[in-house]
Design a protein around this motif. Structure first.
Motif, PDB file in Angstrom:
ATOM      1  N   LYS A 172      58.510  36.117  65.761  1.00  0.00           N
ATOM      2  CA  LYS A 172      57.617  35.923  64.478  1.00  0.00           C
ATOM      3  C   LYS A 172      56.208  36.548  64.936  1.00  0.00           C
ATOM      4  O   LYS A 172      55.453  37.170  64.252  1.00  0.00           O
ATOM      5  CB  LYS A 172      57.795  34.849  63.673  1.00  0.00           C
ATOM      6  N   ASP A 173      55.754  36.127  66.139  1.00  0.00           N
ATOM      7  CA  ASP A 173      54.427  36.402  66.732  1.00  0.00           C
ATOM      8  C   ASP A 173      54.372  37.902  66.855  1.00  0.00           C
ATOM      9  O   ASP A 173      53.145  38.672  66.392  1.00  0.00           O
ATOM     10  CB  ASP A 173      54.361  35.580  67.958  1.00  0.00           C
ATOM     11  N   VAL A 174      55.427  38.690  67.366  1.00  0.00           N
ATOM     12  CA  VAL A 174      55.366  40.076  67.546  1.00  0.00           C
ATOM     13  C   VAL A 174      55.437  40.806  66.024  1.00  0.00           C
ATOM     14  O   VAL A 174      54.535  41.644  65.919  1.00  0.00           O
ATOM     15  CB  VAL A 174      56.690  40.334  68.348  1.00  0.00           C
ATOM     16  N   GLU A 175      56.052  40.190  65.279  1.00  0.00           N
ATOM     17  CA  GLU A 175      56.097  40.761  63.813  1.00  0.00           C
ATOM     18  C   GLU A 175      54.825  40.730  63.272  1.00  0.00           C
ATOM     19  O   GLU A 175      54.210  41.674  62.581  1.00  0.00           O
ATOM     20  CB  GLU A 175      57.249  40.134  63.078  1.00  0.00           C
ATOM     21  N   MET A 176      53.960  39.497  63.530  1.00  0.00           N
ATOM     22  CA  MET A 176      52.461  39.405  62.962  1.00  0.00           C
ATOM     23  C   MET A 176      51.683  40.089  63.354  1.00  0.00           C
ATOM     24  O   MET A 176      50.577  40.692  62.896  1.00  0.00           O
ATOM     25  CB  MET A 176      52.403  38.114  62.756  1.00  0.00           C
ATOM     26  N   PHE A 177      51.610  40.235  64.832  1.00  0.00           N
ATOM     27  CA  PHE A 177      50.520  40.857  65.541  1.00  0.00           C
ATOM     28  C   PHE A 177      50.928  42.275  66.147  1.00  0.00           C
ATOM     29  O   PHE A 177      49.770  42.990  66.265  1.00  0.00           O
ATOM     30  CB  PHE A 177      50.047  39.839  66.631  1.00  0.00           C
ATOM     31  N   LEU A 178      51.991  42.446  66.129  1.00  0.00           N
ATOM     32  CA  LEU A 178      52.477  44.100  67.033  1.00  0.00           C
ATOM     33  C   LEU A 178      53.047  45.001  65.930  1.00  0.00           C
ATOM     34  O   LEU A 178      52.839  46.012  66.023  1.00  0.00           O
ATOM     35  CB  LEU A 178      53.198  43.729  68.017  1.00  0.00           C
ATOM     36  N   PHE A 179      54.000  44.395  65.278  1.00  0.00           N
ATOM     37  CA  PHE A 179      54.583  45.156  64.181  1.00  0.00           C
ATOM     38  C   PHE A 179      53.630  45.632  62.900  1.00  0.00           C
ATOM     39  O   PHE A 179      53.662  45.273  61.692  1.00  0.00           O
ATOM     40  CB  PHE A 179      55.636  44.522  63.590  1.00  0.00           C
ATOM     41  N   ARG A 180      52.389  46.229  63.353  1.00  0.00           N
ATOM     42  CA  ARG A 180      51.639  46.599  62.124  1.00  0.00           C
ATOM     43  C   ARG A 180      51.261  47.889  62.053  1.00  0.00           C
ATOM     44  O   ARG A 180      51.278  48.498  63.234  1.00  0.00           O
ATOM     45  CB  ARG A 180      50.244  45.725  62.318  1.00  0.00           C
ATOM     46  N   PRO A 181      51.035  48.480  61.061  1.00  0.00           N
ATOM     47  CA  PRO A 181      50.862  50.139  60.974  1.00  0.00           C
ATOM     48  C   PRO A 181      49.514  50.377  61.320  1.00  0.00           C
ATOM     49  O   PRO A 181      49.336  51.588  61.827  1.00  0.00           O
ATOM     50  CB  PRO A 181      51.084  50.242  59.482  1.00  0.00           C
ATOM     51  N   GLU A 182      48.689  49.518  61.502  1.00  0.00           N
ATOM     52  CA  GLU A 182      47.151  49.772  61.961  1.00  0.00           C
ATOM     53  C   GLU A 182      47.219  49.930  63.590  1.00  0.00           C
ATOM     54  O   GLU A 182      46.186  50.564  63.945  1.00  0.00           O
ATOM     55  CB  GLU A 182      46.313  48.979  61.487  1.00  0.00           C
ATOM     56  N   VAL A 183      47.885  49.308  64.180  1.00  0.00           N
ATOM     57  CA  VAL A 183      48.035  49.498  65.523  1.00  0.00           C
ATOM     58  C   VAL A 183      48.692  50.696  66.203  1.00  0.00           C
ATOM     59  O   VAL A 183      49.588  51.314  65.395  1.00  0.00           O
ATOM     60  CB  VAL A 183      48.458  48.095  66.422  1.00  0.00           C
ATOM     61  N   ASN A 184      48.399  50.943  67.526  1.00  0.00           N
ATOM     62  CA  ASN A 184      49.024  52.220  67.963  1.00  0.00           C
ATOM     63  C   ASN A 184      50.682  51.876  68.252  1.00  0.00           C
ATOM     64  O   ASN A 184      51.242  50.875  68.237  1.00  0.00           O
ATOM     65  CB  ASN A 184      48.445  52.370  69.397  1.00  0.00           C
ATOM     66  N   VAL A 185      51.070  53.159  67.658  1.00  0.00           N
ATOM     67  CA  VAL A 185      52.641  53.018  67.510  1.00  0.00           C
ATOM     68  C   VAL A 185      53.446  52.421  68.835  1.00  0.00           C
ATOM     69  O   VAL A 185      54.356  52.069  69.153  1.00  0.00           O
ATOM     70  CB  VAL A 185      53.321  54.519  67.127  1.00  0.00           C
TER      71      VAL A 185
END
Length: 251
Positions: A130-143
Motif C-alpha cells: 500500500k505504501d508503494v501504491e500511495m507513494f510510487l504508483f503515481r502518474p506525476e513521478v518518473n516512470v
C-alpha cells in the motif's frame, strides 16, 4: 425534518460502528469530521487497529525496529495516531528512494546498479504494498520509479500479479512504458570472441506484470553479472533513438 443530532442519538452505537468499520481510511476521516459524535466514534482503536494491520502486515516487526531506533514505545497514544504517524514515516522513507533515483538519473536513464540499489532501499525500509501504491504508483513521478515499485512488489513482497495490475490501473499508470537494454558478452566461436550481443525491449508497466514478460524482469532482477555486461533502463520516448554503448573489441 429531523436534525442531524437527533438522527445520531437514535442510531445504535453498534450500527454506527458497523457503518464506520466498512470504510477506508479517507472515508473514515471524512465521516469523523461531520460532528463530535462521529469524531469520537471514528477515532476508536477498534476501527484503526485493523486498518493499520491490513496496511502493514509485518506491523509487529516494524514497531519493534522503530522502538529500537527511537528508544521508547511507551508514548503510544492510540491506533489512529499510530496510523497517522506511521504513514508520515513511510512517506519520508519513500521520499528518500525518490531522491536516490532522481540523483542517479542521467538523460532519463538509470544504470542497473542504481536501480537495484533503490529496490534494496525499499526492502530495508520495509515499505508495504500500500505504501508503494500511495507513494510510487503515481502518474506525476518518473516512470522509472513506477518500475522500481512494481519490481519490488512482485519479487520482494511477492504480491500476486493481479493485485499489482489492479493497482497500476487504479493509479492510471498501467500504459506507461520503459525501455530496457542489455548487453551480453559475445560468444566464443572456434577460439574467437564474437561481437557483444545487444538486446532491447520497450514494454508497458502493465505488460511487465504479466507472466510472459518474465524475461525483462529476470534481466532486471539479475543485473549485470556473468555474461551480462550492462543493463540500462530508460524512459520510453517513441521518437528518440537509443544511445550507443561502446562494443567490446573483437579478438
Amino acid at each position: 425534518m429531523e436534525q442531524p443530532g437527533s438522527i445520531q442519538a437514535s442510531l445504535p452505537e453498534d450500527i454506527a460502528l458497523k457503518i464506520a468499520s466498512c470504510l477506508q481510511v479517507g472515508d473514515l476521516c471524512a465521516l469523523g469530521s461531520c460532528s463530535r459524535f462521529w469524531r469520537d466514534l471514528c477515532g476508536l482503536d477498534f476501527l484503526w487497529e485493523p486498518l493499520a494491520r491490513r496496511r502493514w502486515p509485518s506491523l509487529d516487526s516494524l514497531t519493534e525496529s522503530s522502538s529500537a531506533d527511537h528508544g521508547d514505545s511507551s508514548s503510544f497514544k492510540g491506533w489512529r495516531d499510530f496510523y497517522v504517524n506511521w504513514h508520515a514515516e513511510m512517506a519520508e522513507r519513500a521520499a528518500l528512494v525518490v531522491q536516490h533515483v532522481e540523483q542517479c538519473l542521467f538523460s532519463d536513464s538509470l544504470e542497473i546498479r542504481d536501480y537495484l540499489k533503490a529496490i534494496e532501499h525499499l526492502s530495508s525500509m520495509r515499505l508495504g504494498f500500500k505504501d508503494v501504491e500511495m507513494f510510487l504508483f503515481r502518474p506525476e513521478v518518473n516512470v522509472l520509479l513506477n518500475l522500481v515499485g512494481l519490481h519490488y512488489c512482485m519479487h520482494w513482497l511477492e504480491v500476486p500479479a493481479e493485485h499489482v495490475m489492479e493497482a497500476l490501473q487504479n493509479s492510471k499508470i498501467s500504459q506507461r512504458q520503459v525501455s530496457v537494454k542489455w548487453w551480453k558478452l559475445g560468444r566464443l566461436f572456434y577460439g574467437f570472441r564474437m561481437r557483444d550481443e545487444s538486446h532491447s525491449r520497450s514494454v508497458s508497466l502493465q505488460d511487465l506484470a504479466l507472466p510472459q514478460e518474465n524475461e525483462v524482469l529476470s534481466v532486471l532482477h539479475r543485473g549485470a553479472i556473468h555474461e551480462v555486461l550492462r543493463v540500462q533502463i530508460s524512459v520510453f520516448h517513441s521518437t528518440s533513438t537509443s544511445r550507443s554503448f561502446p562494443e567490446r573489441a573483437s579478438l
